[in-house]
Design an enzyme around this catalytic site. Sequence first.
Site, mmCIF file in Angstrom:
data_model
loop_
_atom_site.group_PDB
_atom_site.id
_atom_site.type_symbol
_atom_site.label_atom_id
_atom_site.label_comp_id
_atom_site.label_asym_id
_atom_site.label_seq_id
_atom_site.Cartn_x
_atom_site.Cartn_y
_atom_site.Cartn_z
ATOM 1 N N GLU A 162 0.505 10.252 9.790
ATOM 2 C CA GLU A 162 -0.801 9.560 9.702
ATOM 3 C C GLU A 162 -0.897 8.522 10.902
ATOM 4 O OE1 GLU A 162 -1.072 7.749 5.786
ATOM 5 O OE2 GLU A 162 -1.458 9.698 5.034
ATOM 6 N N GLU A 357 0.477 15.628 1.919
ATOM 7 C CA GLU A 357 0.373 14.718 1.061
ATOM 8 C C GLU A 357 -0.758 14.851 0.152
ATOM 9 O OE1 GLU A 357 1.100 10.749 2.090
ATOM 10 O OE2 GLU A 357 2.735 11.256 3.501
HETATM 11 C C1 GBH Z 1 0.158 7.773 2.476
HETATM 12 O O1 GBH Z 1 -0.795 7.024 3.120
HETATM 13 C C2 GBH Z 1 1.432 7.707 3.447
HETATM 14 O O2 GBH Z 1 1.906 8.544 4.203
HETATM 15 C C3 GBH Z 1 2.466 7.255 2.478
HETATM 16 O O3 GBH Z 1 3.605 6.825 3.117
HETATM 17 C C4 GBH Z 1 2.220 6.287 1.302
HETATM 18 O O4 GBH Z 1 3.342 5.970 0.228
HETATM 19 C C5 GBH Z 1 1.207 7.236 0.492
HETATM 20 O O5 GBH Z 1 -0.177 7.698 1.126
HETATM 21 C C6 GBH Z 1 0.470 6.370 -0.841
HETATM 22 O O6 GBH Z 1 -0.243 5.207 -0.278
HETATM 23 O O7 GBH Z 1 -9.998 2.143 2.491
HETATM 24 O O8 GBH Z 1 -9.504 1.716 -0.118
HETATM 25 O O9 GBH Z 1 -10.778 3.970 0.932
HETATM 26 C C7 GBH Z 1 -1.811 6.618 2.566
HETATM 27 C C8 GBH Z 1 -3.440 7.336 3.060
HETATM 28 C C9 GBH Z 1 -5.524 7.121 3.398
HETATM 29 C C10 GBH Z 1 -4.726 5.959 1.516
HETATM 30 C C11 GBH Z 1 -6.689 6.195 3.259
HETATM 31 C C12 GBH Z 1 -5.649 4.976 1.497
HETATM 32 C C13 GBH Z 1 -8.036 4.746 2.114
HETATM 33 C C14 GBH Z 1 -8.161 3.624 1.104
HETATM 34 N N1 GBH Z 1 -4.215 6.372 2.904
HETATM 35 N N2 GBH Z 1 -6.846 5.325 2.029
HETATM 36 S S1 GBH Z 1 -9.600 2.818 1.380
#
Ligand code: GBH
Length: 443
Positions: A162, A357
């Site tokens: 990411e 994921e």
């Molecule tokens: C992943 O990233 C990570 O790779 C991992 O380490 C982590 O533990 C897991 O997710 C859980 O969080 O702006 O409110 O609409 C997180 C991926 C993608 C999650 C974008 C939040 C936007 C939230 N993220 N998403 S919002």
Amino acid sequence: MAATEDPLPTFPPGFLWGVSTSAHQIEGAASERAPSVWDSFSAEPGRIKDGSTAAVACDHVARYREDVGLVRDLGVDAYRFSVSWPRVLAPGGLDFYDRLVDELCAQGVRPVPTLFHWDLPAALEEAGGWLERDTAARFAEYAATVAARLGDRVAKWITLNEPAEHTLLGHALGEHAPGHKLLFDALPVAHHQLLAHGLAARALRAAGADDIGIANSHGPTWAASDDPADTAAADLYDIILNRLFSDPLLLGQYPDGFGELMPGDDIAADLKVISEDTLDWYGINFYQPTKVGAPGTTDVEFSGLTLPAELPFSVREIAGHPVTDFGWPVVPEALTSLLTGFRDRYGDRLPPLVVTENGCAYEGIDDQDRIAYLDGHIRALHGALTQGVDVRGYFVWSLMDNWEWAEGYTKRFGLVHVDYATQARTPKASYGWLRGALRAQRA
Ligand code: GBH
């Protein structure tokens, strides 16, 4: 929310089922590695919701055999973990991954290492971190070191996790380590991570790798309305969080206007390094769609983040869907449209996809909500397969509860519950459900 009683649809033979974790979130054994950007960041008051650090986390370095046993008993094919660059820098640091990979192979589980999951060595951050081009070259050297040690047993590699989130949360908004609040001045961090991917892919190829991927976060962006101010803001968000990363990797070009904003003397040459023969497959981390509208006039608190008013967009609540403990809406069909959208946008340039994921935060061991989430998303993935999208695998985030970055230990994403006081592992209802679903696939 309840899972359907129907068995899951049948996936093609060879479809890769897996579970994911990352080093900093589970390993502990902090004194046996070099300092990471997350050590100093989480020591600063106010950075982490529960004031915790990942110094112990799941104590996985000591308990990896038990954890590999949980992966094996679950019945998945593969285990995605990350290699801690700070640990590799410590004397004997690669020994742990050597043992872990041996144990996975002995238990019949395919190791899928990610080389960078946000834990930059503190010494590299002091030298400028991802704002410096040199970090990309250093990453390629590190990739070569890991491949030389593990490449005889590892086939499938992931370079970065990411880069979009690491740019946004770590360098633009300062919610994650290293805590920079650079807003659009964080763009070099995106370019240098992409360059790091390209250079590392070359290093891995030189070590004989032919199964290289990246794990990028992606989600459909929904405009808050069809008002042009909202659609323009949503387009910009989609470019910055999605296409800024997938276009250079898959098309060898930045979205219009962004190449000019990137650092370096020869962006065209960099784009070749980033895109030419660097991916055998493309990994997508999917959690939820995002609704975006025109910018507001004040800072907004949104699922744990502070989104400053200066941003050229604002993120809106998605109503009408269940939400997880993180407040993220549960919209499985958005995974189908995300995957078909990739196929439609990139066409022949798109390598096979893998969902690297997908998962959700819920409390409790009888986690029926997680079962429903996974059931819905696995069906949604199958829906993309039936529409002709070449998806080769699905990895649940996460094997076990772990240290959820700025949320500390307050969010539980695991199929296995971890009691942090005793380090006892307890498989949740979702673990049993997935094991049954995988057995049924193979029956
Ligand atoms: C992943 O990233 C990570 O790779 C991992 O380490 C982590 O533990 C897991 O997710 C859980 O969080 O702006 O409110 O609409 C997180 C991926 C993608 C999650 C974008 C939040 C936007 C939230 N993220 N998403 S919002």
